[in-house]
Design an enzyme around this catalytic site. Structure first.
Site, PDB file in Angstrom:
ATOM      1  N   PHE B 241     -16.057   9.160 -10.380  1.00 43.33           N
ATOM      2  CA  PHE B 241     -15.283  10.006  -9.711  1.00 43.33           C
ATOM      3  C   PHE B 241     -15.707  11.412  -9.125  1.00 43.33           C
ATOM      4  CE2 PHE B 241     -12.817   7.812 -13.119  1.00 43.33           C
ATOM      5  CZ  PHE B 241     -12.381   6.563 -12.291  1.00 43.33           C
ATOM      6  N   ASN B 620     -15.414  -7.836  -1.264  1.00 42.41           N
ATOM      7  CA  ASN B 620     -14.840  -8.453  -2.510  1.00 42.41           C
ATOM      8  C   ASN B 620     -13.436  -8.361  -2.396  1.00 42.41           C
ATOM      9  OD1 ASN B 620     -14.013  -9.076  -5.089  1.00 42.41           O
ATOM     10  ND2 ASN B 620     -16.078  -9.712  -5.790  1.00 42.41           N
ATOM     11  N   LYS B 622     -11.039  -8.575  -4.524  1.00 38.61           N
ATOM     12  CA  LYS B 622     -10.681  -8.272  -5.798  1.00 38.61           C
ATOM     13  C   LYS B 622     -11.121  -6.828  -6.315  1.00 38.61           C
ATOM     14  CE  LYS B 622     -10.614 -10.169 -10.393  1.00 38.61           C
ATOM     15  NZ  LYS B 622     -11.154 -11.325 -11.375  1.00 38.61           N
ATOM     16  N   THR B 623     -12.424  -6.670  -6.193  1.00 45.66           N
ATOM     17  CA  THR B 623     -12.904  -5.245  -6.478  1.00 45.66           C
ATOM     18  C   THR B 623     -12.489  -4.041  -5.593  1.00 45.66           C
ATOM     19  OG1 THR B 623     -15.069  -5.685  -5.617  1.00 45.66           O
ATOM     20  CG2 THR B 623     -15.025  -6.147  -7.827  1.00 45.66           C
ATOM     21  N   GLN B 627     -10.344  -0.769  -6.312  1.00 48.01           N
ATOM     22  CA  GLN B 627     -10.838   0.705  -6.190  1.00 48.01           C
ATOM     23  C   GLN B 627      -9.522   1.251  -5.531  1.00 48.01           C
ATOM     24  OE1 GLN B 627     -13.238   2.289  -6.706  1.00 48.01           O
ATOM     25  NE2 GLN B 627     -15.016   1.620  -5.411  1.00 48.01           N
ATOM     26  N   GLY B 690     -15.984   1.778   3.584  1.00 47.30           N
ATOM     27  CA  GLY B 690     -15.927   2.327   2.166  1.00 47.30           C
ATOM     28  C   GLY B 690     -14.390   2.471   1.832  1.00 47.30           C
ATOM     29  N   GLY B 692     -13.907   3.516  -1.979  1.00 45.53           N
ATOM     30  CA  GLY B 692     -13.794   4.392  -3.002  1.00 45.53           C
ATOM     31  C   GLY B 692     -12.754   5.281  -3.045  1.00 45.53           C
ATOM     32  N   GLU B 693     -12.435   6.184  -2.029  1.00 44.64           N
ATOM     33  CA  GLU B 693     -11.703   7.395  -2.016  1.00 44.64           C
ATOM     34  C   GLU B 693     -10.465   7.305  -1.057  1.00 44.64           C
ATOM     35  OE1 GLU B 693     -14.866  10.780  -2.449  1.00 44.64           O
ATOM     36  OE2 GLU B 693     -15.674   9.485  -1.168  1.00 44.64           O
TER      37      GLU B 693
END
Lengths: 331, 726
Positions: B241, B620, B622-623, B627, B690, B692-693
């Site tokens: 993180f 993906n 699922k992932t 996230q 992206g 992740g954030e």
């Protein structure tokens, strides 16, 4: 963690002899608080005596309607017990509001009574704390005191008592049975936990050589209509900001019996005797509940960070009594 | 059949759930010793005496290292375009090289012992006398000392269009609001850990890092050895993180302790150590002022921020970043200011800047909607820009209208009675709120090799970081489709500095960056196979290789030679700047929140959540959903309960642990629905923006807006604890 010797006591007599003869001996029950405190370097026993093999695990009905709970009964078992759930729902609910399922599976009734405060400055070895290091001062005063007590504090200590279970026990006038090589004592719960005064490091009436063997719950018929409400900073797994244990009997709209104890606000589990007095004979109305709460909280003293607890306690007392009236003890 | 987009299980799921995966603190070495840190207990000053006798006497102690006896460590070099790796230097302090103390928690000694228990017990017995110096540690009191933040070509510290203050003063409707957010910590499941092993002058480090390549370069400089003699391995990292992007004292001191004792050393930080030696998110004080016409057209947008750094380092945050892009205001003024304090450097934490910046901006927009008696989604749509509002640059991708339309329908937004305190469920007050999510999209250079073997298997090699996002799974899907082989035939090697160079896992850029390299290498590989086929014949890769009598064919993207890396970096930065001048690229979304508030106690329970996201192509399902869901959970913590308590009298963190730093527990988290628009961005590799954030952005605002709707109370200071609602 400091190295220590470990002994597993086969019977009560051995446990009592070891603690009477030794220096720095601590009993180990579930270990949910002691081991934590040892890791933090706050407790540094030379010898740890494991008492979990002792035969103190029964929950027995007493003649006259009371219940005797062995000191080594696990919190989860206490909360699940049918006698406790029907006669003292407040106690079962209080236990289930504490910690997490894993911790409750380990924690014992005796250990729960001896839980130490979660005051941030007590836990931090770099801070001044009269409870941890007598005479060093109190950094909680003027510091982060959101969790601090508003009732029963002194200029030496403002740490709140963390237990949920003990709040219900205070409401129920439980009696703590303790034993040492000198004999057996029975300590009323009201006298078991001490106010900090100028000796905040002395937290209970338990002598250094005594073992808690049982908690006796007297018959409390009004407790059949009781409940526990805990208010905290997240939905689970946090200590109380305010908690209320309450039991109520109302006949023809008038309170004929009331019991009330508070958690999260007192330096010890707080029996709200002023509120009880105000409730007795009063009409079972929102107004009367509020007046009773205010009677108890008149003595409250708060700092800037925990001043909200006075209002929160008032509201939570009223809301808990209101729910007792409308929903009874249903969890 | 294409596998991109499919919700495949992660390839490392089995080793992680069975415990077979080895994390940084789990590597056994013969003769392994254990280290523990001794933190300073003052914020600024000098050590006058260190009492180490008692510690040294603890059985099993090998060494007590202090500034008086530790081996030399070279200073952290300045950041230059050719030495970007210095960006990972968490602080500028020479650990155990000086008697100076710069923050409460700075390691002043390291104990090395045969067991971690002995090391920790001995560390607790080290005592220090100090000559304290005056320290400035109170952020709230230092607000007036803040100075404008220096920007960089990618993120200017200040921006303006027109005259926003004048427009504000002239606006028919104007709001001028102040918001605050507290410091936060990452609390990754895996506390930071390092196992360091020297073999002569060669160093091997198993570390929990998000920045393998920069760690390698930085460690080489600090220990005065060639980068080629440092190997950093991080095949499994238990969450980062942003907290594992920089090198914090633990990594360096583990290597130092191993060098001093001649033993392999493991230094696994306690949770408290993480709070005291790894930076967290800066607190912020923000002003958002909005001017609008009666029909809801924004005429002025002012967003300014004050954040802090440590005097010994820290990353400035782009708190106003989203305010450049979200609303088509005629006049805009943005400024970020910063004040250095005698505290540990702050560092990046999930969506640095935007997570706290969207809180203020998106809560203020909701306040304006109330003021105008307009639906908050409608207000946003009336100000949705066609081009970037600051400068007219094109949006590479912009689907906020679609996100809100889809979200409003799915969430039942039309059932919301707009009047505050108007909706109830039994004793609970019910509220619904929305906010926009926004996070810029980045792509960096990644070197990749792809090998296709005669048996039909594919090996993708790139030293990227896997912290639980599903990186290896995603890249295997990408390579499988690029080469037309089954997903199961692809193996991905990652997490090792011996592999081709990868950028850090940061900025939500890893999947797109590595995908760029994978696609390039796969393209080359296919072209060379085609050339081979023309020479020797064969119609499948396997037959081509067999006829050419080769065990495998391999192709690379980028070069790992020194010259190759530098020229690659230069080419890439030039590209990046050119692209930045042309396009505005971002992931975005619409966050929908429903809360229940207890009218007696002010307790807030989030009861429903929907996030509709534009993250470009979903590699993906699922992932990616995990996230985004994880980001939302972290955002709920930020909204309702998380706060690092820094005692303003001492600069000491008082809740350095999970007992008193309240991350959400399961009972705090409602069912979270995540939905993707799944439309590729034309300017990014494979169309990936992206994930992740962007998930954490907008969350705190959506909660605050829903709480206002439920109760009529605006809480502008996070976290929204119940006392603020009494």
């Amino acid at each position: 963690m400091r190295s220590f010797s470990y002994l597993s006591a086969p019977d009560v007599e051995t446990a009592l002899r070891v603690i009477a003869d030794g220096e720095g001996v601590k009993f180990l029950g579930g270990g949910t608080n002691l081991v934590d405190l040892m890791r933090e370097g706050i407790e540094r026993p030379a010898t740890v005596v494991d008492i979990t093999r002792l035969p103190l695990t029964g929950i027995e009905e007493l003649p006259g309607g009371g219940v005797r709970v062995g000191a080594l009964v696990r919190n989860s078992r206490l909360a699940a017990d049918l006698l406790i759930r029907t006669r003292y729902p407040v106690l079962a609910q209080a236990v289930l509001h504490g910690a997490s399922a894993q911790l409750r599976n380990m924690a014992t009734v005796g250990g729960n009574l001896l839980q130490r405060t979660r005051c941030l400055y007590f836990y931090d070895g770099a801070a001044a704390c009269n409870k941890r290091a007598p005479g060093s001062g109190c950094d909680a005063i003027g510091g982060f005191s959101r969790g601090g007590a508003i009732l029963g504090a002194s200029e030496h200590c403002v740490a709140a008592h963390p237990s949920d279970m003990a709040v219900a026990l205070a409401m129920l006038d439980a009696v703590v049975e303790v034993e040492s090589v000198r004999g057996v004592r029975r300590i009323p719960i009201a006298d078991f936990h001490r106010l900090p005064g100028d000796t905040p490091h002395i937290e209970t009436a338990l002598a250094a050589d005594e073992l808690i063997t049982a908690v006796e719950l007297p018959p409390v018929p009004v407790a059949a209509n009781s409940r526990y409400r805990k208010v905290r900073d997240r939905a689970s797994y946090a200590f109380a900001l305010v908690s209320v244990a309450a039991a109520l009997n109302v006949e023809d709209g008038v309170v004929t019996e009331a019991r009330l104890a508070l958690g999260g606000v007192g330096t010890k589990p707080w029996r709200a005797t002023e509120a009880e007095r105000a409730l007795l004979g009063a009409p079972a109305t929102e107004d009367a509940f509020r007046r009773a709460a205010e009677a108890e909280l008149a003595a409250a003293v708060a700092g800037p960070q925990n001043a909200f607890k006075i209002e929160l306690a008032r509201r939570t007392i009223v809301a808990t009594l209101r729910r007792l009236l409308t929903e009874g003890s249903a969890a | 059949m294409t596998v991109i987009g499919r919700p495949l299980d992660r390839v490392d799921g089995r080793v992680k759930t069975t415990g077979a995966a080895r994390f940084a603190a789990e590597h056994p070495y013969p003769g392994l010793a254990h280290a523990a840190l001794v933190p300073a207990t003052i914020s600024r000053g000098r050590i006058t005496t260190l009492h180490t006798g008692e510690a040294s006497a603890v059985p099993g102690v090998i060494a007590v290292l202090t500034h008086l006896n530790a081996p030399e460590l070279k200073p952290a070099p300045k950041v230059t375009p050719l030495r970007l790796s210095s960006l990972v230097s968490g602080t500028s302090v020479g650990y155990l090289q000086t008697d100076e103390v710069h923050w409460d928690g700075q390691p002043i000694a390291v104990v090395v012992a045969e067991t971690s228990a002995a090391a920790r017990e001995a560390a607790a017995l080290v005592r220090a006398d100090y000559a304290p110096a005056p320290a400035m540690v109170d952020f709230a009191a230092a607000e007036a000392d803040a100075r404008p933040q220096r920007g960089n070509p990618l993120m200017p510290g200040e921006a303006k269009k027109g005259d926003a203050e004048a427009a504000l003063a002239a606006a028919p409707v104007a709001l001028d609001l102040r918001y605050t957010t507290p410091p936060h910590h990452h609390n990754a499941l895996e506390p930071h850990a390092t196992t360091a092993v020297w073999d002569g002058d060669r160093l091997t480090v198993h570390d929990a890092t998000q920045a393998i390549d920069w760690f390698r370069a930085h460690l080489a400089v600090r220990f005065g050895i060639p980068a080629a003699d440092v190997r950093v391995l991080a095949p499994f990292v238990g969450g980062g993180f942003g907290g594992k992007v920089s090198i914090w004292p633990g990594t360096i001191l583990a290597a130092l302790a191993a060098r001093a004792t001649g033993r392999p050393v493991r230094l696994a930080l306690t949770r408290e150590d993480v709070y005291r030696t790894v930076g967290g998110r800066t607190p912020s004080i923000q002003r958002v002022a909005l001017g609008a016409t009666r029909d809801g057209k924004l005429t002025a947008l002012v967003h300014t921020s004050v954040t802090r750094t440590g005097r010994v380092g820290g990353l400035p945050e782009q708190v106003t970043s989203q305010s450049r892009h979200l609303y088509d205001a005629e006049n805009i003024f943005l400024r970020q200011s910063i004040v250095p304090l005698d505290l540990l450097s702050n560092t990046s934490m999930r969506a640095p800047g935007e997570s706290i910046g969207t809180f203020a901006l998106e809560a203020a927009i909701d306040e304006l909607a109330c003021e105008l008696d307009l639906d908050p989604i409608e207000l946003r749509m009336r100000n949705e820009p066609a081009v970037n509002p600051m400068d007219g640059k094109k949006f590479a991708h912009r689907m906020l209208r679609e996100a809100y339309a889809v979200g409003a329908e799915r969430f039942g937004w039309h059932e919301r009675d707009p009047r505050p305190r108007s909706m109830r469920d039994g004793r609970w007050l019910v509220g619904m709120g929305v906010a926009s999510a926004y996070h810029p999209s980045w792509r960096f250079a990644a070197n990749v090799t792809v090998r296709l073997s005669a048996d039909g298997t594919v090996l993708v090699r790139c030293g990227f970081q896997e912290m639980g996002m599903g990186g290896a799974t995603a890249q295997a899907q990408i390579a499988a489709d690029a080469l037309g082989v089954p997903f199961e035939a692809v193996r991905v090697e990652y997490g090792d500095s011996a592999l081709p160079m990868s950028p850090n896992a940061g900025g939500s850029a890893q999947t797109a960056s590595v995908a760029g390299g994978v696609l390039e290498a796969c393209g080359r590989l296919k072209r060379s196979l085609a050339a081979m086929a023309r020479r020797t014949g064969g119609d499948t890769p396997e037959t081509i290789l067999r006829r050419a009598n080769l065990p495998y064919a391999e192709a690379a993207a980028g070069s790992d030679t020194r010259f190759g890396r530098i020229s690659g970096q230069v080419r890439f930065m030039a590209n990046l700047l050119r692209e930045q001048r042309r396009w505005v690229k971002a992931a975005s979304g619409a966050q929908f929140c429903e809360v229940r508030v207890d009218p007696d106690t002010g307790e807030v329970r989030v009861s429903r959540w929907l996030g509709v996201f534009d993250i470009g192509t979903v590699v993906n399902a699922k992932t990616a959903a995990s996230q985004l869901r994880g980001g939302i959970v972290m955002g709920l913590g930020m909204a309702l309960s998380e706060e690092t308590l820094v005692d303003p009298r001492t600069g000491r963190i008082m809740n350095a642990g999970l007992a008193e730093y309240h991350v959400p527990v399961h009972a705090d988290i409602p069912p979270i629905e995540v939905s993707f628009l799944d439309d590729p961005d034309p300017t990014m590799p494979l169309g990936i923006l992206g994930a992740g954030e962007v998930g954490i952005t907008g969350v705190a605002a959506a909660v605050a807006n829903a709480v206002h709707h439920a109760t009529g109370t605006r809480v502008r200071d996070l976290p929204i604890t119940l006392d603020k609602l009494l």
